[in-house]
Enzyme design. Structure first.
Site, PDB file in Angstrom:
ATOM      1  CB  SER A 121      -1.132  -0.039   1.143  1.00  0.00           C
ATOM      2  OG  SER A 121      -1.639  -1.048   1.378  1.00  0.00           O
ATOM      3  CG  HIS A 142      -2.200  -0.525  -4.301  1.00  0.00           C
ATOM      4  ND1 HIS A 142      -2.285   0.908  -3.994  1.00  0.00           N
ATOM      5  CD2 HIS A 142      -2.286  -1.141  -3.055  1.00  0.00           C
ATOM      6  CE1 HIS A 142      -2.921   0.839  -2.582  1.00  0.00           C
ATOM      7  NE2 HIS A 142      -3.027  -0.195  -2.277  1.00  0.00           N
ATOM      8  CD  GLU A 154      -2.821   3.744  -6.316  1.00  0.00           C
ATOM      9  OE1 GLU A 154      -3.208   5.012  -6.189  1.00  0.00           O
ATOM     10  OE2 GLU A 154      -2.310   3.221  -5.453  1.00  0.00           O
TER      11      GLU A 154
HETATM   12  P1  NAD Z   1      -3.765  -9.512   6.155  1.00  0.00           P
HETATM   13  O1  NAD Z   1      -3.111  -9.376   7.629  1.00  0.00           O
HETATM   14  O2  NAD Z   1      -5.132  -9.818   6.040  1.00  0.00           O
HETATM   15  O3  NAD Z   1      -3.018 -10.726   5.326  1.00  0.00           O
HETATM   16  C1  NAD Z   1      -1.586 -10.766   5.311  1.00  0.00           C
HETATM   17  C2  NAD Z   1      -1.449 -12.495   5.199  1.00  0.00           C
HETATM   18  O4  NAD Z   1       0.166 -12.541   5.006  1.00  0.00           O
HETATM   19  C3  NAD Z   1      -1.783 -13.306   6.337  1.00  0.00           C
HETATM   20  O5  NAD Z   1      -2.548 -14.432   5.855  1.00  0.00           O
HETATM   21  C4  NAD Z   1      -0.143 -13.680   6.848  1.00  0.00           C
HETATM   22  O6  NAD Z   1      -0.329 -15.141   7.399  1.00  0.00           O
HETATM   23  C5  NAD Z   1       0.388 -13.788   5.507  1.00  0.00           C
HETATM   24  N1  NAD Z   1       1.918 -13.556   5.852  1.00  0.00           N
HETATM   25  C6  NAD Z   1       2.687 -13.101   6.496  1.00  0.00           C
HETATM   26  N2  NAD Z   1       4.081 -13.346   6.281  1.00  0.00           N
HETATM   27  C7  NAD Z   1       3.996 -14.279   5.194  1.00  0.00           C
HETATM   28  C8  NAD Z   1       5.028 -14.879   4.697  1.00  0.00           C
HETATM   29  N3  NAD Z   1       6.117 -14.570   4.808  1.00  0.00           N
HETATM   30  N4  NAD Z   1       4.771 -15.627   3.479  1.00  0.00           N
HETATM   31  C9  NAD Z   1       3.513 -15.706   3.337  1.00  0.00           C
HETATM   32  N5  NAD Z   1       2.441 -15.208   3.898  1.00  0.00           N
HETATM   33  C10 NAD Z   1       2.672 -14.427   4.808  1.00  0.00           C
HETATM   34  O7  NAD Z   1      -3.366  -8.223   5.317  1.00  0.00           O
HETATM   35  P2  NAD Z   1      -4.050  -7.771   3.963  1.00  0.00           P
HETATM   36  O8  NAD Z   1      -4.863  -6.776   4.580  1.00  0.00           O
HETATM   37  O9  NAD Z   1      -4.231  -8.550   3.131  1.00  0.00           O
HETATM   38  O10 NAD Z   1      -2.618  -6.747   3.623  1.00  0.00           O
HETATM   39  C11 NAD Z   1      -1.729  -7.463   2.595  1.00  0.00           C
HETATM   40  C12 NAD Z   1      -1.036  -6.519   1.660  1.00  0.00           C
HETATM   41  O11 NAD Z   1      -1.824  -5.761   0.928  1.00  0.00           O
HETATM   42  C13 NAD Z   1      -0.262  -5.473   2.718  1.00  0.00           C
HETATM   43  O12 NAD Z   1       1.051  -5.305   2.010  1.00  0.00           O
HETATM   44  C14 NAD Z   1      -1.271  -4.240   2.411  1.00  0.00           C
HETATM   45  O13 NAD Z   1      -0.592  -2.994   2.799  1.00  0.00           O
HETATM   46  C15 NAD Z   1      -1.595  -4.283   1.285  1.00  0.00           C
HETATM   47  N6  NAD Z   1      -3.105  -3.943   0.888  1.00  0.00           N
HETATM   48  C16 NAD Z   1      -4.083  -3.806   1.937  1.00  0.00           C
HETATM   49  C17 NAD Z   1      -5.234  -3.340   1.438  1.00  0.00           C
HETATM   50  C18 NAD Z   1      -6.300  -3.174   2.589  1.00  0.00           C
HETATM   51  O14 NAD Z   1      -7.257  -2.460   2.630  1.00  0.00           O
HETATM   52  N7  NAD Z   1      -6.000  -4.083   3.775  1.00  0.00           N
HETATM   53  C19 NAD Z   1      -5.526  -2.389   0.293  1.00  0.00           C
HETATM   54  C20 NAD Z   1      -4.577  -2.569  -0.540  1.00  0.00           C
HETATM   55  C21 NAD Z   1      -3.308  -3.238  -0.153  1.00  0.00           C
END
Ligand code: NAD
Length: 293
Positions: A121, A142, A154
């Protein structure tokens, strides 16, 4: 000529990873979903199944499309299972050191011509690319949350990203039926550069006692026509993710206007991360969300 993408790896099966796997499989790509444990993968598959089934009941997709999509998703507990993917999208937690470790391990097994993308993000694509063996084939893709519903993706080029990688990413997003906005590689890109300071300001408004959770959310829903109040939205995004993005803005742009609100820090320290941990600015453990302030 854009590289042909057929098989897509997704690292991290949280709310974003399962959404990306969902839309990619529905668009006919073979998907391999990776996470730290089989339990995490199992619960991600259950969520994808239930989200696809909701689309069936709303007549957005057919039962056949759901079954085909599910059959397109494989699971891998180790990165070895992603070795022959054409594109791998990293969407693990928003922590640079975690992402760097993933890229290091991934590059050791992934075929050299494959493209690597991050769904970060806020973290610099150029810096993440430098932790791989292929900065020219690295790009920011993104997605917005929830992935199956949001129209925008994005695309962020790092300093070394080549045209073929950009074109392949653009074609991939197009096949998912989504629109792109191209952003330069600056902290938090476009959407979050604008959205997160607003959310942080809403948390300051709460912290300073200007209004309570209900008043602040109602104010922005009814007074600015936002579909969700900013605190509801923060819970939806995940308060840990919100804090990480504010920290990246604060450190990356060195401007005090991006200082993360101490109340946001406190919620994260408490493990009250929003919907995903059942408590944040609202408590989701009962039938209806109840404000926690
Ligand atoms: P989340 O906490 O729901 O999920 C993260 C997942 O990654 C978990 O299932 C975790 O077990 C896994 N994980 C952690 N370390 C790992 C590893 N070494 N290998 C494999 N898996 C691993 O988080 P999310 O909201 O899905 O966010 C994930 C990414 O997407 C982040 O970079 C976040 O900034 C980005 N993002 C989030 C949003 C949002 O609204 N939440 C929107 C766009 C982008």
């Amino acid at each position: 000529m854009a590289a042909m993408i057929r098989k897509v790896g997704v690292i991290g099966s949280g709310q974003m990873g399962n959404g990306i796997a969902h839309v990619a499989a529905l668009a006919g790509f073979d998907v391999v979903l990776n996470d730290l444990s089989s339990d995490q993968l199992k619960s991600a598959m259950a969520i994808i199944n239930s989200n696809l089934s909701r689309q069936v009941s709303k007549k957005i997709i057919t039962e056949d499309a759901r079954d085909k999509a599910l059959a397109h998703i494989g699971q891998a507990e180790s990165l070895d299972g992603l070795a022959d993917c054409d594109l791998v999208i990293e969407t693990a937690v928003e922590k640079e050191e975690v992402k760097r470790k993933i890229f290091h391990a991934l590059c050791a097994v992934l075929k050299p011509e494959a493209i690597i993308a991050s769904n970060t993000s806020s973290i610099s694509i150029t810096r993440l690319a430098s932790s791989t063996d292929r900065p020219e084939r690295f790009i920011g893709i993104h997605f917005m949350n929830p992935v199956p519903l949001m129209e925008l993706v994005e695309l962020i080029r790092g300093i070394a990203t080549d045209d073929a990688t950009f074109d392949a990413a653009k074609a991939f997003v197009g096949r998912l039926g989504k629109q792109i906005a191209v952003s330069e590689d600056f902290p938090a890109f476009i959407v979050n550069r604008i959205l997160l300071p607003m959310i942080n300001e809403a948390i300051y408004t709460l912290y300073e006692g200007v209004g309570n959770v209900e008043a602040i959310d109602a104010a922005m829903r009814l007074g600015a026509h936002h579909p969700m109040g900013p605190l509801e939205l923060a819970d939806f995004i995940g308060l840990d993710t919100c804090l990480s993005i504010m920290q990246v803005l604060h450190e990356g742009l060195a401007d005090s206007k991006y200082r993360p609100c101490p109340l946001l820090v406190k919620y994260v320290e408490a493990g009250w991360l929003g919907r995903k941990s059942q408590r944040g600015f609202y408590d989701y453990r009962g039938e209806k969300p109840v404000p926690t302030r």
